[in-house]
Design a protein around this motif. Structure first.
Motif, PDB file in Angstrom:
ATOM      1  N   GLU A 140       6.204 -17.081   4.308  1.00 59.89           N
ATOM      2  CA  GLU A 140       5.030 -16.648   5.063  1.00 59.89           C
ATOM      3  C   GLU A 140       4.554 -15.264   4.637  1.00 59.89           C
ATOM      4  O   GLU A 140       3.368 -14.942   4.732  1.00 59.89           O
ATOM      5  CB  GLU A 140       5.295 -16.703   6.574  1.00 59.89           C
ATOM      6  N   ALA A 141       5.471 -14.420   4.154  1.00 60.61           N
ATOM      7  CA  ALA A 141       5.078 -13.099   3.661  1.00 60.61           C
ATOM      8  C   ALA A 141       4.212 -13.230   2.411  1.00 60.61           C
ATOM      9  O   ALA A 141       3.178 -12.564   2.271  1.00 60.61           O
ATOM     10  CB  ALA A 141       6.308 -12.252   3.364  1.00 60.61           C
ATOM     11  N   GLN A 142       4.629 -14.074   1.479  1.00 63.44           N
ATOM     12  CA  GLN A 142       3.824 -14.306   0.281  1.00 63.44           C
ATOM     13  C   GLN A 142       2.472 -14.906   0.652  1.00 63.44           C
ATOM     14  O   GLN A 142       1.435 -14.521   0.102  1.00 63.44           O
ATOM     15  CB  GLN A 142       4.558 -15.241  -0.678  1.00 63.44           C
ATOM     16  N   ALA A 143       2.490 -15.867   1.576  1.00 59.18           N
ATOM     17  CA  ALA A 143       1.233 -16.509   1.981  1.00 59.18           C
ATOM     18  C   ALA A 143       0.272 -15.489   2.573  1.00 59.18           C
ATOM     19  O   ALA A 143      -0.924 -15.492   2.259  1.00 59.18           O
ATOM     20  CB  ALA A 143       1.522 -17.624   2.984  1.00 59.18           C
ATOM     21  N   ALA A 144       0.783 -14.590   3.430  1.00 62.34           N
ATOM     22  CA  ALA A 144      -0.079 -13.577   4.043  1.00 62.34           C
ATOM     23  C   ALA A 144      -0.679 -12.666   2.977  1.00 62.34           C
ATOM     24  O   ALA A 144      -1.873 -12.328   3.019  1.00 62.34           O
ATOM     25  CB  ALA A 144       0.721 -12.762   5.056  1.00 62.34           C
ATOM     26  N   ALA A 145       0.140 -12.268   2.008  1.00 63.09           N
ATOM     27  CA  ALA A 145      -0.363 -11.398   0.938  1.00 63.09           C
ATOM     28  C   ALA A 145      -1.474 -12.077   0.142  1.00 63.09           C
ATOM     29  O   ALA A 145      -2.494 -11.461  -0.181  1.00 63.09           O
ATOM     30  CB  ALA A 145       0.783 -10.998   0.013  1.00 63.09           C
ATOM     31  N   LEU A 146      -1.295 -13.363  -0.150  1.00 63.09           N
ATOM     32  CA  LEU A 146      -2.281 -14.080  -0.946  1.00 63.09           C
ATOM     33  C   LEU A 146      -3.497 -14.504  -0.135  1.00 63.09           C
ATOM     34  O   LEU A 146      -4.512 -14.910  -0.709  1.00 63.09           O
ATOM     35  CB  LEU A 146      -1.632 -15.305  -1.593  1.00 63.09           C
ATOM     36  N   CYS A 147      -3.384 -14.415   1.190  1.00 58.49           N
ATOM     37  CA  CYS A 147      -4.532 -14.725   2.047  1.00 58.49           C
ATOM     38  C   CYS A 147      -5.329 -13.472   2.393  1.00 58.49           C
ATOM     39  O   CYS A 147      -6.177 -13.498   3.283  1.00 58.49           O
ATOM     40  CB  CYS A 147      -4.070 -15.424   3.325  1.00 58.49           C
ATOM     41  N   GLY A 148      -5.033 -12.369   1.717  1.00 62.67           N
ATOM     42  CA  GLY A 148      -5.880 -11.195   1.843  1.00 62.67           C
ATOM     43  C   GLY A 148      -5.430 -10.145   2.830  1.00 62.67           C
ATOM     44  O   GLY A 148      -6.229  -9.264   3.199  1.00 62.67           O
ATOM     45  N   ALA A 149      -4.160 -10.195   3.269  1.00 65.49           N
ATOM     46  CA  ALA A 149      -3.684  -9.171   4.198  1.00 65.49           C
ATOM     47  C   ALA A 149      -3.782  -7.787   3.563  1.00 65.49           C
ATOM     48  O   ALA A 149      -3.546  -7.623   2.363  1.00 65.49           O
ATOM     49  CB  ALA A 149      -2.244  -9.460   4.607  1.00 65.49           C
ATOM     50  N   GLU A 172       6.101 -13.487  -8.183  1.00 68.84           N
ATOM     51  CA  GLU A 172       4.873 -14.224  -7.897  1.00 68.84           C
ATOM     52  C   GLU A 172       3.691 -13.546  -8.595  1.00 68.84           C
ATOM     53  O   GLU A 172       3.181 -12.520  -8.139  1.00 68.84           O
ATOM     54  CB  GLU A 172       4.633 -14.291  -6.387  1.00 68.84           C
ATOM     55  N   ASP A 173       3.241 -14.132  -9.686  1.00 65.60           N
ATOM     56  CA  ASP A 173       2.170 -13.539 -10.480  1.00 65.60           C
ATOM     57  C   ASP A 173       0.854 -13.452  -9.716  1.00 65.60           C
ATOM     58  O   ASP A 173       0.018 -12.582 -10.003  1.00 65.60           O
ATOM     59  CB  ASP A 173       1.960 -14.349 -11.763  1.00 65.60           C
ATOM     60  N   ALA A 174       0.650 -14.337  -8.757  1.00 67.68           N
ATOM     61  CA  ALA A 174      -0.618 -14.348  -8.025  1.00 67.68           C
ATOM     62  C   ALA A 174      -0.770 -13.132  -7.109  1.00 67.68           C
ATOM     63  O   ALA A 174      -1.891 -12.796  -6.711  1.00 67.68           O
ATOM     64  CB  ALA A 174      -0.750 -15.629  -7.206  1.00 67.68           C
ATOM     65  N   ILE A 175       0.343 -12.477  -6.763  1.00 67.49           N
ATOM     66  CA  ILE A 175       0.274 -11.265  -5.945  1.00 67.49           C
ATOM     67  C   ILE A 175       0.094 -10.091  -6.898  1.00 67.49           C
ATOM     68  O   ILE A 175       1.057  -9.569  -7.464  1.00 67.49           O
ATOM     69  CB  ILE A 175       1.532 -11.098  -5.077  1.00 67.49           C
ATOM     70  N   ASP A 176      -1.140  -9.666  -7.085  1.00 65.22           N
ATOM     71  CA  ASP A 176      -1.429  -8.612  -8.063  1.00 65.22           C
ATOM     72  C   ASP A 176      -0.837  -7.274  -7.641  1.00 65.22           C
ATOM     73  O   ASP A 176      -0.253  -6.559  -8.459  1.00 65.22           O
ATOM     74  CB  ASP A 176      -2.948  -8.476  -8.247  1.00 65.22           C
ATOM     75  N   ASP A 177      -1.010  -6.928  -6.377  1.00 64.63           N
ATOM     76  CA  ASP A 177      -0.523  -5.642  -5.868  1.00 64.63           C
ATOM     77  C   ASP A 177       0.762  -5.888  -5.079  1.00 64.63           C
ATOM     78  O   ASP A 177       0.728  -6.278  -3.914  1.00 64.63           O
ATOM     79  CB  ASP A 177      -1.584  -4.991  -4.982  1.00 64.63           C
ATOM     80  N   LYS A 178       1.902  -5.674  -5.731  1.00 64.94           N
ATOM     81  CA  LYS A 178       3.189  -5.942  -5.087  1.00 64.94           C
ATOM     82  C   LYS A 178       3.440  -5.018  -3.900  1.00 64.94           C
ATOM     83  O   LYS A 178       4.227  -5.348  -3.007  1.00 64.94           O
ATOM     84  CB  LYS A 178       4.339  -5.782  -6.090  1.00 64.94           C
ATOM     85  N   SER A 179       2.779  -3.866  -3.866  1.00 63.49           N
ATOM     86  CA  SER A 179       3.011  -2.913  -2.780  1.00 63.49           C
ATOM     87  C   SER A 179       2.449  -3.378  -1.449  1.00 63.49           C
ATOM     88  O   SER A 179       2.747  -2.789  -0.407  1.00 63.49           O
ATOM     89  CB  SER A 179       2.398  -1.550  -3.144  1.00 63.49           C
ATOM     90  N   ILE A 180       1.641  -4.433  -1.472  1.00 58.99           N
ATOM     91  CA  ILE A 180       1.124  -4.976  -0.211  1.00 58.99           C
ATOM     92  C   ILE A 180       2.266  -5.429   0.678  1.00 58.99           C
ATOM     93  O   ILE A 180       2.213  -5.282   1.907  1.00 58.99           O
ATOM     94  CB  ILE A 180       0.156  -6.151  -0.490  1.00 58.99           C
ATOM     95  N   VAL A 181       3.328  -5.980   0.079  1.00 58.52           N
ATOM     96  CA  VAL A 181       4.465  -6.501   0.847  1.00 58.52           C
ATOM     97  C   VAL A 181       5.580  -5.462   0.865  1.00 58.52           C
ATOM     98  O   VAL A 181       6.100  -5.066  -0.178  1.00 58.52           O
ATOM     99  CB  VAL A 181       4.994  -7.821   0.263  1.00 58.52           C
ATOM    100  N   GLU A 182       5.948  -5.046   2.056  1.00 52.49           N
ATOM    101  CA  GLU A 182       7.030  -4.088   2.258  1.00 52.49           C
ATOM    102  C   GLU A 182       8.107  -4.756   3.106  1.00 52.49           C
ATOM    103  O   GLU A 182       7.811  -5.619   3.939  1.00 52.49           O
ATOM    104  CB  GLU A 182       6.488  -2.850   2.983  1.00 52.49           C
ATOM    105  N   THR A 183       9.359  -4.388   2.887  1.00 56.95           N
ATOM    106  CA  THR A 183      10.448  -4.953   3.685  1.00 56.95           C
ATOM    107  C   THR A 183      11.133  -3.862   4.496  1.00 56.95           C
ATOM    108  O   THR A 183      11.158  -2.694   4.097  1.00 56.95           O
ATOM    109  CB  THR A 183      11.488  -5.662   2.803  1.00 56.95           C
ATOM    110  N   LYS A 184      11.703  -4.279   5.625  1.00 58.70           N
ATOM    111  CA  LYS A 184      12.391  -3.324   6.498  1.00 58.70           C
ATOM    112  C   LYS A 184      13.423  -4.067   7.328  1.00 58.70           C
ATOM    113  O   LYS A 184      13.149  -5.154   7.852  1.00 58.70           O
ATOM    114  CB  LYS A 184      11.388  -2.637   7.422  1.00 58.70           C
ATOM    115  N   ILE A 185      14.610  -3.499   7.454  1.00 59.81           N
ATOM    116  CA  ILE A 185      15.619  -4.068   8.344  1.00 59.81           C
ATOM    117  C   ILE A 185      15.229  -3.751   9.786  1.00 59.81           C
ATOM    118  O   ILE A 185      14.948  -2.597  10.124  1.00 59.81           O
ATOM    119  CB  ILE A 185      17.013  -3.504   8.018  1.00 59.81           C
TER     120      ILE A 185
END
Length: 294
Positions: A140-149, A172-185
């Motif tokens: 769902e994180a990848q999907a959100a990034a590719l849906c324009g989050a 995932e090559d389709a996610i051009d800007d990898k910094s859009i997705v951040e992770t946190k515990i």
């Protein structure tokens, strides 16, 4: 010698879904949901050891396929977790010696969440801050990034699943800007120590697998609404361990003047990694889900 699987763990998996179970090969899979593929292997380093992961390409929609990375042999990890619980040394919030391992593989609720994000990209995702609780391997994180989050903050209590999630984003090559997705515990139980970050969309996919955890999800959804009354919320559940979840949530939301939720159901055939045996499992499942604010 074959190690016997605890009866209650069998009940965990079998009760989670009402399905007709089949066994598929460990390298290839085919169903209505997952396309046939040759799975790739990658390794991540964890405290001096090397863990093996396998790719899985998931067809979310006819024009959106995403690749996630799952633990290659999850049954051993689940068995260790179960033994730790039986010995009363694990699975106790953030202080556990062995954290809940079920996020190291994908589940049907994450696929439904990804599909819903794609269906509501303009009204719920585009240019919005997305917060995911119990993000697991990150479909769902990848999907959100590719849906324009605008930004995706994927949280989980288990650092290993977040490593798997990060690998998926990096590959995932389709996610051009990898910094859009951040992770946190993030520990759902640690309300005072870890308040929720601000968000426009809160996603909780297949996290309701015991009453204590579900009660914390209820509290976190109310917390998100109180911080932002315009927040959108997406919850999915393929396990149905907590049949009163919607009632609990609606009662608290009514107290703070929030909207109430109502489940919608989606039937599917799903292929995912086994957590009792190290082979793919093919089964029919009905996933329930709801939106708030959409």
């Amino acid at each position: 010698m074959k190690i016997p699987i605890p009866t209650l763990l069998l009940c965990f998996v079998n009760a989670a879904f009402s399905f007709h179970l089949k066994t598929a090969g460990p390298r290839k899979c085919k169903s209505e949901v997952f396309a046939t593929e040759e799975r790739r292997r990658e390794f991540i380093h964890l405290k001096g050891t090397k863990a093996s992961l396998l790719s899985r390409t998931v067809e979310v929609t006819s024009d959106l396929a995403l690749t996630i990375w799952e633990w290659e042999e999850p049954a051993e990890v689940v068995e260790s977790y179960w033994k730790a619980e039986q010995s009363q040394i694990g699975a106790v919030r953030g202080t556990s010696k062995i954290l809940d391992p079920f996020g190291i593989v994908s589940w049907p609720g994450s696929l439904v969440a990804a599909k819903e994000l794609s269906s509501h990209r303009k009204t719920a995702v585009e240019d919005r801050r997305v917060l995911i609780l119990g993000a697991g391997v990150g479909l769902e994180a990848q999907a959100a990034a590719l849906c324009g989050a605008r930004h995706v903050l994927a949280t989980d209590i288990h650092p290993t699943t977040l490593r798997q999630l990060q690998l998926g984003v990096e590959r995932e090559d389709a996610i051009d800007d990898k910094s859009i997705v951040e992770t946190k515990i993030l520990d759902l139980f640690a309300h005072e120590e870890q308040p929720l970050p601000d968000c426009d969309l809160l996603v909780v996919a297949d996290v309701l697998y015991n009453e204590n955890l579900a009660s914390q999800v209820v509290r976190r959804i109310v917390e998100a609404f109180k911080r932002n009354p315009r927040v959108r919320v997406l919850v999915t559940d393929s396990q149905r361990f907590v049949p009163t979840f919607d009632t609990q949530l609606n009662e608290l939301m009514e107290e703070v003047g929030g909207p109430v939720c109502s489940w919608t159901e989606e039937k599917m055939t799903f292929t995912g990694s086994g957590v009792i045996i190290n082979e793919d499992q093919l089964y029919d499942v009905t996933v329930r889900y709801f939106w708030i604010g959409v």
